[in-house]
Structures are given as structure tokens and as C-alpha cells.
Design a protein around this motif. Structure first.
Motif, PDB file in Angstrom:
ATOM      1  N   TYR A  39       0.834  -1.203   0.000  1.00 28.72           N
ATOM      2  CA  TYR A  39       0.000   0.000   0.000  1.00 28.72           C
ATOM      3  C   TYR A  39       0.875   1.263   0.000  1.00 28.72           C
ATOM      4  CZ  TYR A  39      -3.764   3.223   1.267  1.00 28.72           C
ATOM      5  OH  TYR A  39      -4.673   4.258   1.280  1.00 28.72           O
ATOM      6  N   GLY A  40       1.871   1.274   0.879  1.00 24.71           N
ATOM      7  CA  GLY A  40       2.759   2.437   0.941  1.00 24.71           C
ATOM      8  C   GLY A  40       3.578   2.598  -0.319  1.00 24.71           C
ATOM      9  N   PHE A  41       4.033   1.489  -0.891  1.00 28.78           N
ATOM     10  CA  PHE A  41       4.833   1.520  -2.118  1.00 28.78           C
ATOM     11  C   PHE A  41       4.021   2.099  -3.268  1.00 28.78           C
ATOM     12  CE2 PHE A  41       6.642  -0.459  -5.948  1.00 28.78           C
ATOM     13  CZ  PHE A  41       7.991  -0.220  -5.774  1.00 28.78           C
ATOM     14  N   ILE A  42       2.769   1.674  -3.405  1.00 22.07           N
ATOM     15  CA  ILE A  42       1.906   2.196  -4.467  1.00 22.07           C
ATOM     16  C   ILE A  42       1.725   3.702  -4.311  1.00 22.07           C
ATOM     17  CG2 ILE A  42      -0.454   2.200  -5.372  1.00 22.07           C
ATOM     18  CD1 ILE A  42      -0.543  -0.813  -4.674  1.00 22.07           C
ATOM     19  N   ASN A  43       1.458   4.152  -3.101  1.00 21.63           N
ATOM     20  CA  ASN A  43       1.276   5.585  -2.870  1.00 21.63           C
ATOM     21  C   ASN A  43       2.533   6.375  -3.198  1.00 21.63           C
ATOM     22  OD1 ASN A  43      -1.423   6.161  -2.016  1.00 21.63           O
ATOM     23  ND2 ASN A  43      -1.033   5.054  -0.124  1.00 21.63           N
ATOM     24  N   MET A  44       3.691   5.836  -2.848  1.00 15.75           N
ATOM     25  CA  MET A  44       4.953   6.526  -3.123  1.00 15.75           C
ATOM     26  C   MET A  44       5.193   6.626  -4.632  1.00 15.75           C
ATOM     27  SD  MET A  44       7.668   5.067  -0.361  1.00 15.75           S
ATOM     28  CE  MET A  44       7.303   4.950   1.383  1.00 15.75           C
ATOM     29  N   ASP A 152      14.004  13.234  -1.708  1.00 14.01           N
ATOM     30  CA  ASP A 152      13.418  12.385  -0.668  1.00 14.01           C
ATOM     31  C   ASP A 152      11.944  12.749  -0.563  1.00 14.01           C
ATOM     32  OD1 ASP A 152      12.577  11.059   1.595  1.00 14.01           O
ATOM     33  OD2 ASP A 152      14.412  11.426   2.720  1.00 14.01           O
ATOM     34  N   THR A 153      11.088  11.920  -1.154  1.00 11.86           N
ATOM     35  CA  THR A 153       9.655  12.253  -1.197  1.00 11.86           C
ATOM     36  C   THR A 153       9.006  12.175   0.168  1.00 11.86           C
ATOM     37  OG1 THR A 153       9.143   9.949  -1.736  1.00 11.86           O
ATOM     38  CG2 THR A 153       9.414  11.468  -3.578  1.00 11.86           C
ATOM     39  N   MET A 154       9.579  11.404   1.094  1.00  6.81           N
ATOM     40  CA  MET A 154       8.981  11.288   2.420  1.00  6.81           C
ATOM     41  C   MET A 154       9.219  12.540   3.254  1.00  6.81           C
ATOM     42  SD  MET A 154       9.572   7.273   3.411  1.00  6.81           S
ATOM     43  CE  MET A 154       8.362   7.304   4.741  1.00  6.81           C
ATOM     44  N   LYS A 155      10.261  13.279   2.899  1.00  4.19           N
ATOM     45  CA  LYS A 155      10.548  14.540   3.591  1.00  4.19           C
ATOM     46  C   LYS A 155      10.233  15.749   2.715  1.00  4.19           C
ATOM     47  CE  LYS A 155      14.313  12.539   6.327  1.00  4.19           C
ATOM     48  NZ  LYS A 155      15.770  12.593   6.627  1.00  4.19           N
TER      49      LYS A 155
END
Length: 412
Positions: A39-44, A152-155
Motif C-alpha cells: 500500500y505504501g509503495f503504491i502511494n509513493m 526524498d519524497t517522504m521529507k
């Protein structure tokens, strides 16, 4: 002047681990199959395509086989635990997902995703492209150049030359020199024992390289530092080689293969149904299968402003957080832990929010590829304990009884 076309290189293996640890909910199908990393991988992946709109894109994966680095040093990454079983069960589905999204992926036996990305980044820059390396791994900073940056897409952070200097004290071209001296505990790379980031940076600022440092070893003024360098010379030279990303792999560079293709909606539907991703299935109903068009696959959600979200990685940012928690007198918190059973669980990280639109995450014991340096668990709880135990400061949370038991496990 024509705008350069863009090539995005996604560190797929790093993304998998970050997705697994980043999706805090214990997602699973009705049959008990874990799906949080998927799920997280798809969203990223969707976020990169939707927000960045790349002209070309490749997802690189690590190979399960030993690499040339293991041949050089048998203890390379020997400190890594086996992936959690809940994550290992999801491994077979990531590359088929990438393919169903019409994206190119690469893995090569004997090499890591870093090496694939390094090689493609060099070739992309030589081809006149603007290259973005999508990763949070500090090792990738050695690849940054005027036309290559890190994202860094998470940040929501873009890293350029100035950020490398701030992180390592030197430019991208000397990152491997500093890392060779300081080592990297996350990859079990020894470096020179007793030489940390600050001393390593100072030495490379003065001598330029590890080779030059040892050629002029008598110019090292501090006796103890000199002794450490002489004692661990072989480790320093080997560590420099271990941290160096291979940018000369034998990979054919075909831009046509890197273009975003049409989605395979039938395959995506099949996988979404298997994983019971209802929201993604709903998004497919009216989807138009256009190359790189992701917005039709995502259910409309309220826009969340994350501009004031922060990851707490330094003592300075921790000090600022603690002052706000005391000042506001009320805050919400939630814990990331090692187990669903609270009596067995230990803290992995804590999230806080003390004001609308402002939130932060305090990682403590995360272990994954490219994990940043984290503040010590004992030090953090020593600082947090007076606040968490203060009955005059209100705490809010979901399933907070669970968190209170975990806090008790940590001595709070």
C-alpha cells in the motif's frame, strides 16, 4: 534554451522498506495476508509520477545474490537482521506492480540498486537529461552534480550540492573519502575506529582524499588521531571502496525503454482485488489508461499541508519539540512499535502533534536501507519522561492504553 527532459531513478528496494515501516497501520487482507508495504509503495510511486511528471523513469532493485562488496569484505551488511516475515511475504509483488504501472525496472546479480542508479545517473547526465535520484539514502549524495540531485519524497526535500556540504562538510566528490574514514554502522562498514563524522570531515578538508592523507600522515597534528589512522589504514582504504557507488556498470541506456507506458488496468485491478485495496479499485472505474497519468487512479482526498511536518533527528530539533510540548500543555502522540502485543512491544518511534497543521516524528530504533542517524533511545526517553509523566500536561491519542503499556516498557 530548451528545458532539459527529466529522468527519475527510484531506489525501489529502499522504498519497500520505508513503505513497510512508514505505513503505521497493520494492513492485511481478510485472509490475513499483510499489505502495508504494498500500500505504501503504491502511494509513493503514484506520488512521484503525479507530482514530478517525469519524462523517463526507472525503478532499481537490489539483487538477492551476494555483491562484489561481499567479496571484498565478508562482513559487509552482516549486522542486518532478516526482513520481518510480514514484509518478506510481500516481496514477490513489487516488480509486477511496477510493470503493471507501465514503468521500467532493473536489477542485476552482483550489484545493488545504488550501482544501477549511479550508472544510469551518469549516462543520463551525459545524454543531457536532468536526473533526479529518488531516495533517502545518504550514500547517494556522492552522485549529486549540477544536473543530478536527490529527492526524498517522504521529507519533501530536494538535495543539492549545498546540502551535501551541510551533511558531510565536503562536496559530493569527497563524500566517499569522509565515509571511508568514518565508516557506516548501518552497512557494517568499519572505517577507522574512533574517527567520527566531524574528525573525518576535518581531515578530508585538509588533505583532500584518503590517499593523500596517508601520503602525508606525518602532518596529522593530533597524536591519538594519527595512531588510529595508522592502525586502521587497511580498513580505511577498504571502506572507501565499499561506499563507492559503481557508475560504470554494463547497462544499455535506451531512453525509449524508460518512457512511461500505459497502465495495465486489468492487471492492476486483479492485484488490487487480491490485496483488497478498495480505494484503488474504485479509482480504476473511470480511469483512462494514459502513459504516466496517475491522478485518475487516486481517489480524491482532502489536501493535507505537510509543510510544517518534521522528522526529529538532531538534539536541536528535539529541544525545540520538548519546549513546544511544555508550552502548549496539550498534545497528541502515537507510537510505532515492534509488536501488536503491548507487553512485548518496544518503541521504534513516536509521532507528536501539538497544534493544527504541525506534526513531527521522532524515529528511535528504525532499521532499514538508508536509515538516517537517530537519537539514542535512552537519551530521548530520559528527556521525554518528565513531560510524559507530568499530570498537568494533557496527552491525547488513539488506543492510548496500548501506548501507555509500551511507555512503561521503556521506563515511563
Amino acid at each position: 534554451m530548451d528545458k532539459r527532459k527529466t529522468l527519475y531513478l527510484i531506489d525501489g528496494s529502499s522504498y519497500i522498506f520505508r513503505a513497510f515501516f512508514g505505513v503505521r497501520q497493520q494492513l492485511s487482507t481478510s485472509k490475513g495476508f499483510p499489505t502495508n508495504a504494498l500500500y505504501g509503495f503504491i502511494n509513493m510511486i503514484q506520488k512521484v509520477i503525479r507530482d514530478e511528471k517525469p519524462d523517463y523513469l526507472v525503478v532499481a532493485f537490489d539483487s538477492p545474490e551476494k555483491t562484489f562488496r561481499h567479496e571484498l569484505y565478508t562482513e559487509y551488511k552482516a549486522n542486518r537482521d532478516a526482513p520481518p516475515e510480514e514484509l518478506a511475504q510481500q516481496f514477490p509483488f513489487f516488480e509486477p506492480l511496477v510493470e503493471a504501472y507501465g514503468l521500467s525496472s532493473l536489477r542485476r546479480p552482483g550489484f545493488e540498486a545504488d550501482d544501477i542508479i549511479g550508472t544510469l545517473a551518469k549516462k543520463g547526465e551525459q545524454a543531457g537529461l536532468e536526473v533526479s535520484i529518488v531516495s533517502g539514502d545518504k550514500d547517494m549524495m556522492q552522485l549529486i552534480s549540477p544536473n543530478v540531485h536527490m529527492l526524498d519524497t517522504m521529507k519533501n526535500k530536494k538535495f543539492v550540492d549545498a546540502d551535501v556540504i551541510e551533511k558531510f562538510g565536503v562536496g559530493p566528490g569527497q563524500v566517499i573519502e569522509v565515509m571511508g574514514l568514518m565508516g557506516d554502522s548501518s552497512d557494517h562498514i568499519p572505517g577507522v575506529a574512533g574517527v567520527g563524522p566531524k574528525t573525518a570531515a576535518e581531515l578530508i578538508q585538509k588533505f583532500g582524499s584518503i590517499k593523500s592523507l596517508y601520503e602525508r600522515i606525518d602532518e596529522v597534528e593530533k597524536k591519538k588521531v594519527k595512531e588510529k589512522l595508522e592502525r586502521d589504514k587497511d580498513n580505511a582504504l577498504m571502506s572507501r571502496e565499499l561506499v563507492t557507488i559503481n557508475i560504470n556498470m554494463d547497462i544499455e541506456f535506451k531512453l525509449d525503454d524508460m518512457k512511461l507506458r500505459k497502465f495495465d488496468n486489468a492487471q492492476l485491478r486483479k492485484m488490487f482485488e487480491e490485496f483488497e485495496f478498495t480505494s484503488f479499485i474504485d479509482g480504476l472505474e473511470d480511469a483512462v489508461s494514459e502513459p504516466g497519468k496517475v491522478d485518475t487512479l487516486v481517489v480524491d482526498r482532502p489536501v493535507v499541508d505537510r509543510s510544517e511536518y518534521e522528522t526529529i533527528l538532531t538534539e536541536e530539533s528535539l529541544d525545540r519539540l520538548l519546549k513546544n510540548l511544555v508550552k502548549k500543555k496539550t498534545f497528541a502522540f502515537d507510537m510505532e512499535t515492534t509488536s501488536k502485543r503491548p507487553v512485548w512491544a518496544r518503541a521504534v518511534g513516536i509521532s507528536f502533534s501539538f497544534e493544527e497543521g504541525k506534526a513531527c516524528y521522532l524515529p528511535l530504533t528504525h532499521r532499514y536501507l538508508g536509515v538516517p542517524s537517530q537519537l539514542g533511545l535512552e537519551i530521548v526517553f530520559e528527556r521525554l519522561k518528565p513531560i510524559l509523566e507530568n499530570e498537568h500536561i494533557k496527552k491525547c491519542g488513539h488506543n492510548i492504553k496500548y501506548d501507555l503499556i509500551v511507555l512503561a516498557n521503556e521506563g515511563v
